[in-house]
Write an enzyme that holds these catalytic residues in place. Sequence first.
Site, PDB file in Angstrom:
ATOM      1  N   ASN A 176      -0.450  -7.493  -3.703  1.00  0.00           N
ATOM      2  CA  ASN A 176      -0.391  -6.032  -3.598  1.00  0.00           C
ATOM      3  C   ASN A 176      -0.457  -5.631  -2.135  1.00  0.00           C
ATOM      4  O   ASN A 176      -1.092  -6.285  -1.320  1.00  0.00           O
ATOM      5  CB  ASN A 176      -1.544  -5.358  -4.343  1.00  0.00           C
ATOM      6  CG  ASN A 176      -1.307  -3.854  -4.410  1.00  0.00           C
ATOM      7  OD1 ASN A 176      -0.399  -3.403  -5.087  1.00  0.00           O
ATOM      8  ND2 ASN A 176      -2.085  -3.077  -3.651  1.00  0.00           N
ATOM      9  N   TYR A 180      -4.454   1.854   2.920  1.00  0.00           N
ATOM     10  CA  TYR A 180      -5.811   2.360   2.750  1.00  0.00           C
ATOM     11  C   TYR A 180      -6.460   2.432   4.126  1.00  0.00           C
ATOM     12  O   TYR A 180      -6.514   1.418   4.830  1.00  0.00           O
ATOM     13  CB  TYR A 180      -6.645   1.424   1.863  1.00  0.00           C
ATOM     14  CG  TYR A 180      -5.956   0.884   0.620  1.00  0.00           C
ATOM     15  CD1 TYR A 180      -5.492   1.741  -0.379  1.00  0.00           C
ATOM     16  CD2 TYR A 180      -5.795  -0.499   0.442  1.00  0.00           C
ATOM     17  CE1 TYR A 180      -4.891   1.225  -1.529  1.00  0.00           C
ATOM     18  CE2 TYR A 180      -5.205  -1.018  -0.696  1.00  0.00           C
ATOM     19  CZ  TYR A 180      -4.742  -0.157  -1.682  1.00  0.00           C
ATOM     20  OH  TYR A 180      -4.151  -0.678  -2.810  1.00  0.00           O
ATOM     21  N   ARG A 181      -6.959   3.584   4.495  1.00  0.00           N
ATOM     22  CA  ARG A 181      -7.542   3.750   5.829  1.00  0.00           C
ATOM     23  C   ARG A 181      -8.747   2.833   6.034  1.00  0.00           C
ATOM     24  O   ARG A 181      -9.422   2.446   5.084  1.00  0.00           O
ATOM     25  CB  ARG A 181      -7.972   5.204   6.018  1.00  0.00           C
ATOM     26  CG  ARG A 181      -9.225   5.526   5.216  1.00  0.00           C
ATOM     27  CD  ARG A 181      -9.714   6.942   5.508  1.00  0.00           C
ATOM     28  NE  ARG A 181     -10.979   7.173   4.878  1.00  0.00           N
ATOM     29  CZ  ARG A 181     -11.243   8.205   4.076  1.00  0.00           C
ATOM     30  NH1 ARG A 181     -10.311   9.092   3.804  1.00  0.00           N
ATOM     31  NH2 ARG A 181     -12.443   8.355   3.557  1.00  0.00           N
ATOM     32  N   TRP A 194     -10.102   1.528  -0.286  1.00  0.00           N
ATOM     33  CA  TRP A 194      -9.208   1.571  -1.454  1.00  0.00           C
ATOM     34  C   TRP A 194      -9.926   2.350  -2.524  1.00  0.00           C
ATOM     35  O   TRP A 194     -11.033   2.023  -2.932  1.00  0.00           O
ATOM     36  CB  TRP A 194      -8.752   0.191  -1.906  1.00  0.00           C
ATOM     37  CG  TRP A 194      -9.776  -0.894  -1.988  1.00  0.00           C
ATOM     38  CD1 TRP A 194     -11.028  -0.816  -2.533  1.00  0.00           C
ATOM     39  CD2 TRP A 194      -9.622  -2.242  -1.520  1.00  0.00           C
ATOM     40  NE1 TRP A 194     -11.655  -2.012  -2.441  1.00  0.00           N
ATOM     41  CE2 TRP A 194     -10.829  -2.917  -1.832  1.00  0.00           C
ATOM     42  CE3 TRP A 194      -8.590  -2.948  -0.899  1.00  0.00           C
ATOM     43  CZ2 TRP A 194     -11.034  -4.260  -1.511  1.00  0.00           C
ATOM     44  CZ3 TRP A 194      -8.797  -4.278  -0.595  1.00  0.00           C
ATOM     45  CH2 TRP A 194     -10.006  -4.925  -0.898  1.00  0.00           C
ATOM     46  N   GLU A 242       5.180  -4.776  -3.486  1.00  0.00           N
ATOM     47  CA  GLU A 242       5.680  -3.776  -2.544  1.00  0.00           C
ATOM     48  C   GLU A 242       6.644  -4.389  -1.531  1.00  0.00           C
ATOM     49  O   GLU A 242       7.538  -3.696  -1.021  1.00  0.00           O
ATOM     50  CB  GLU A 242       4.522  -3.105  -1.799  1.00  0.00           C
ATOM     51  CG  GLU A 242       3.783  -2.011  -2.575  1.00  0.00           C
ATOM     52  CD  GLU A 242       2.684  -2.521  -3.505  1.00  0.00           C
ATOM     53  OE1 GLU A 242       2.506  -3.763  -3.593  1.00  0.00           O
ATOM     54  OE2 GLU A 242       2.017  -1.702  -4.140  1.00  0.00           O
ATOM     55  N   ASP A 291      -9.474  14.730   6.195  1.00  0.00           N
ATOM     56  CA  ASP A 291      -8.496  14.152   5.276  1.00  0.00           C
ATOM     57  C   ASP A 291      -7.275  15.040   5.072  1.00  0.00           C
ATOM     58  O   ASP A 291      -7.208  16.154   5.583  1.00  0.00           O
ATOM     59  CB  ASP A 291      -9.185  13.852   3.942  1.00  0.00           C
ATOM     60  CG  ASP A 291      -8.883  12.439   3.476  1.00  0.00           C
ATOM     61  OD1 ASP A 291      -7.695  12.059   3.484  1.00  0.00           O
ATOM     62  OD2 ASP A 291      -9.828  11.725   3.108  1.00  0.00           O
TER      63      ASP A 291
HETATM   64  C1  LIG Z   1      -1.462   8.282   5.620  1.00  0.00           C
HETATM   65  C2  LIG Z   1      -1.946   7.819   4.289  1.00  0.00           C
HETATM   66  C3  LIG Z   1      -3.268   7.398   4.143  1.00  0.00           C
HETATM   67  C4  LIG Z   1      -3.757   6.959   2.920  1.00  0.00           C
HETATM   68  N1  LIG Z   1      -5.052   6.563   2.814  1.00  0.00           N
HETATM   69  C5  LIG Z   1      -5.515   6.083   1.631  1.00  0.00           C
HETATM   70  C6  LIG Z   1      -6.847   5.609   1.522  1.00  0.00           C
HETATM   71  O1  LIG Z   1      -7.624   5.614   2.467  1.00  0.00           O
HETATM   72  N2  LIG Z   1      -7.255   5.124   0.319  1.00  0.00           N
HETATM   73  C7  LIG Z   1      -6.421   5.081  -0.773  1.00  0.00           C
HETATM   74  O2  LIG Z   1      -6.843   4.615  -1.829  1.00  0.00           O
HETATM   75  N3  LIG Z   1      -5.160   5.554  -0.690  1.00  0.00           N
HETATM   76  C8  LIG Z   1      -4.686   6.046   0.480  1.00  0.00           C
HETATM   77  N4  LIG Z   1      -3.403   6.501   0.569  1.00  0.00           N
HETATM   78  C9  LIG Z   1      -2.545   6.508  -0.634  1.00  0.00           C
HETATM   79  C10 LIG Z   1      -2.091   5.108  -0.996  1.00  0.00           C
HETATM   80  O3  LIG Z   1      -1.461   4.487   0.094  1.00  0.00           O
HETATM   81  C11 LIG Z   1      -1.124   5.151  -2.190  1.00  0.00           C
HETATM   82  O4  LIG Z   1      -1.821   5.688  -3.302  1.00  0.00           O
HETATM   83  C12 LIG Z   1      -0.553   3.773  -2.540  1.00  0.00           C
HETATM   84  O5  LIG Z   1       0.340   3.906  -3.614  1.00  0.00           O
HETATM   85  C13 LIG Z   1      -1.629   2.796  -2.896  1.00  0.00           C
HETATM   86  O6  LIG Z   1      -1.078   1.524  -3.171  1.00  0.00           O
HETATM   87  P1  LIG Z   1      -1.432   0.780  -4.528  1.00  0.00           P
HETATM   88  O7  LIG Z   1      -0.818   1.620  -5.618  1.00  0.00           O
HETATM   89  O8  LIG Z   1      -0.794  -0.565  -4.405  1.00  0.00           O
HETATM   90  O9  LIG Z   1      -2.914   0.721  -4.641  1.00  0.00           O
HETATM   91  C14 LIG Z   1      -2.903   6.943   1.792  1.00  0.00           C
HETATM   92  C15 LIG Z   1      -1.575   7.364   1.935  1.00  0.00           C
HETATM   93  C16 LIG Z   1      -1.097   7.802   3.158  1.00  0.00           C
HETATM   94  C17 LIG Z   1       0.324   8.243   3.261  1.00  0.00           C
HETATM   95 MN   LIG Z   2       0.539  -1.609  -5.669  1.00  0.00          MN
END
Ligand SMILES: Cc1cc2nc3c(=O)[nH]c(=O)nc-3n(C[C@H](O)[C@H](O)[C@H](O)COP(=O)(O)O)c2cc1C
Ligand SMILES: [Mn+2]
Length: 493
Positions: A176, A180-181, A194, A242, A291
């Site tokens: 995956n 995630y920041r 996450w 991804e 945020d």
């Molecule tokens: C700039 C930016 C920052 C993000 N920060 C976070 C974060 O800190 N934690 C989180 O869970 N998702 C964050 N997201 C959203 C996730 O990247 C998004 O939900 C993604 O689909 C997660 O991947 P996954 O589905 O494989 O878990 C962020 C998105 C963007 C565009």
């Molecule tokens: Mn995913």
Amino acid sequence: MAYQDLREFVKKLETEGELKRINAEVDPILEITEVAQRIARAAERKPDSVGPALLFEKPKGSRIPLVINAFGSVRRMELAFEVDALTEIAERIQGFLKMDSPQGLFDKIKMLPKLAELGSFFPKSVKSGPCKEVVQKGSDVNLFDFPILKCWPQDGGRFITFPLVFTKNPETGKRNVGMYRMQVYDERTTGMHWQTQKHGAEHFRRAREKNPSGTIPVSVAIGTDPATALAGMLPIPPDLDEMMFAGFLRREPVEMVSCETNELEVPANAEVVLEGYVSLDEMRTEGPFGDHTGFYSLEGEFPVFHVECVTRRRDPIYLTTVVGPPPQEDYYMGYAVERIFLPVMKMQYPEIVDVAMPAEGIFHNLMIVAIRKSYPGHARKIMNAIWSLGQAMFTKVIVVVDHDVDIHNYRELTWKTLCAIDPERDVQFSLGPMDTLDHATRLQDYGSKMGIDATRKWTSEGFTRPWPEEILMDQATKARVDLLWKSLHIDPR
Ligand SMILES: Cc1cc2nc3c(=O)[nH]c(=O)nc-3n(C[C@H](O)[C@H](O)[C@H](O)COP(=O)(O)O)c2cc1C
Ligand SMILES: [Mn+2]
């Protein structure tokens, strides 16, 4: 040919007049945010962007240049995906989806790997790559070498805002990648934000079930070719890689290299890679963080990432973004998601004509859906469908209107929605999972949702009064006035 790396994209932005270099020294602590905000505000009259991409050549306290706002316009999104319009990607996906007719949405998206195989978009393992030019281990690792932003005054610290976080499902071995920041705690430790419904968090939980005191390998790539960098935020189903999707988007496989110190693979073209692990029995206070809601998300307990090794280019570029009061760069990321996945939604729910997520709705707070209504209760069926659809489950307010409303014209939308509802009758509440960042929910991650049925009401829905016609001038009169117009000596028409 796909972009080979981030710097090729930066070069492209520059030749297209989409990037501004800043040679003066600017501090990544707050100042870079403020510069980006001013540029964004100056661009406010141009709703298609939040100003140009910015390349800060001399971030204070670091020898590494920083790029921000690289995706902050529709045009730059098109450049990132090498298309003339984002609908081209939608059309490509649609073309693939039409090849077969599996039932569920997930089945449809899951077909993509199969289809990708045809085009050989699968990630390709290679021996080495530019991300290995410099390898630093142990006490040589220092995250403060990088111009990591403290974005807003009350932020808990400096945050890596544009990472690709790599994990492996401990049961299936599937990869995956999530964006995630990561809050920097010290030279070699960060938070791992996450959120509980995200795939990285699921990998963490599954690993913890097996061995509560163990660790899970995690690697983080920062700054890759644009399609790969954006793949981390795409809402695609679990266990769909991804990196495969990135290969599909860039029409060329992503080249992957093995990490030095753990079993994961990362994009070979990355500017910077952080390798390490997350302990399964360790949580630490993360935040606050200004945020994309436009508010600070509160402190919370999140896992901790230990960096054991950094591999990087000799002269890396640090890719970052700022979130905050909308619209920011991430609005254009959300917009791309909306346009890319609309055909997938339509395929599953052909009654959907269009979808809009206004910037002020912060992705999950507001979704407007136009449908071709065919049976009683149809609007409510669509609300329930959206609340069960991947990350659309977070949607707080859904407004469903008839197909003839232009939902991207918010003036028309507001007018027609308000005219079409009897609030007590047409508002529906539901309960379910909510975005972690929502500070108004009764509990973190859990709360209520509201659907507004703003479609015309039918007799078969118990509405027995006549529904009036919209006022429109007839064509014959319009034609007559067209002929008269010049003789009236009034300028505007
Ligand atoms: C700039 C930016 C920052 C993000 N920060 C976070 C974060 O800190 N934690 C989180 O869970 N998702 C964050 N997201 C959203 C996730 O990247 C998004 O939900 C993604 O689909 C997660 O991947 P996954 O589905 O494989 O878990 C962020 C998105 C963007 C565009
Ligand atoms: Mn995913």
